[in-house]
Enzyme design. Sequence first.
Site, PDB file in Angstrom:
ATOM      1  N   ASN A 253       5.581  -8.881 -12.561  1.00  0.00           N
ATOM      2  CA  ASN A 253       4.467  -8.224 -13.106  1.00  0.00           C
ATOM      3  C   ASN A 253       3.547  -8.196 -12.015  1.00  0.00           C
ATOM      4  OD1 ASN A 253       4.861  -7.816 -16.012  1.00  0.00           O
ATOM      5  ND2 ASN A 253       4.637  -9.964 -16.356  1.00  0.00           N
ATOM      6  N   HIS A 254       3.046  -6.952 -11.683  1.00  0.00           N
ATOM      7  CA  HIS A 254       2.059  -6.678 -10.537  1.00  0.00           C
ATOM      8  C   HIS A 254       0.459  -7.067 -11.118  1.00  0.00           C
ATOM      9  CE1 HIS A 254       4.527  -4.471  -7.532  1.00  0.00           C
ATOM     10  NE2 HIS A 254       5.385  -5.154  -8.505  1.00  0.00           N
ATOM     11  N   PRO A 255      -0.475  -7.381 -10.232  1.00  0.00           N
ATOM     12  CA  PRO A 255      -1.767  -7.492 -10.791  1.00  0.00           C
ATOM     13  C   PRO A 255      -2.402  -6.070 -10.940  1.00  0.00           C
ATOM     14  CG  PRO A 255      -1.671  -7.966  -8.445  1.00  0.00           C
ATOM     15  CD  PRO A 255      -0.210  -8.032  -8.764  1.00  0.00           C
TER      16      PRO A 255
ATOM     17  N   SER B  60      -2.479  -2.436  -7.217  1.00  0.00           N
ATOM     18  CA  SER B  60      -1.271  -3.287  -7.864  1.00  0.00           C
ATOM     19  C   SER B  60      -0.167  -3.529  -6.741  1.00  0.00           C
ATOM     20  CB  SER B  60      -0.786  -2.640  -9.228  1.00  0.00           C
ATOM     21  OG  SER B  60      -0.052  -1.200  -8.653  1.00  0.00           O
TER      22      SER B  60
END
Length: 277
Positions: A113-115, A121
């Site tokens: 998962n990316h921020p 992102s």
Amino acid sequence: MVETTIKGIGFDFPCKETNHHRHKKVPVSLELKECLIKNRFFTGLGKYQRIVAMKDWLLIGENVYVEKYSSILEGSHIYTIGAFSYCRSNLPVNTIIGRYTSISVDCRRLGLNHPMDRFTSSHITYQQSNMAINSYKEDNQYDFAVKPNQQKNGVPLIFGNDVWVGENVSFVSSGITVGDGAVIAANATVTKDVEPYSIVGGTPAKHLKYRFDENTRKKLLDLRWWQYDLGTFFEKYGMDLEINDFIEKLQNELEKGTIKPFNPGGMRLDDFLISPF
């Protein structure tokens, strides 16, 4: 007899939840194949359950416990799995699977998962070992620091007992727990935990219905039939009893003391390390 409880699921053998993926890379040898057969762990199916077809290397999870009479039928990863379960997908080494669970082909945990709360992102904000980004910094003599990605990633997939997962099911990397008796339809994308005896499907996966009514589900979860050695029960009553008949007959046999807990034993990491590597 429950030995370990993880996120509300009782496992009748040793297992440990961990987010790390530490493992040993073990070469396949004749000695290792013989060891697996002796310990009744199978990586292939055959008429006599004796065929062991493997890659050149196995990656054995650090906290692995492989219970007797289980099978991992695809890939090189070896993870914790209970008796009478099989998996046809190459799941991460920190996966935990209970007893009597069936996992079909092409199932996987999705990537990281990316921020999403930062200005971008992109991995430029959090990856230290990226060759492209580090080359950019080196070429331009930049010295900005990255910040760790706070998103949950690499959290284990945990499957209870008597779970059925159809083919091509994807699980998010923030960690998914699938309760006892649950069913996941083929091609689903699972983004949240699945409750016991729920049937889910779709993208994202949603609850469709329960396998049994509420009263029957409660009886099954209280009974935890998978903790027992049911060989003599199967001989006496067969394999296709109506569910309430099954519950009643098993409870009667337990009261008579004819059925005992099932403790077949299994293999830990050290048991796989019989060859130099």
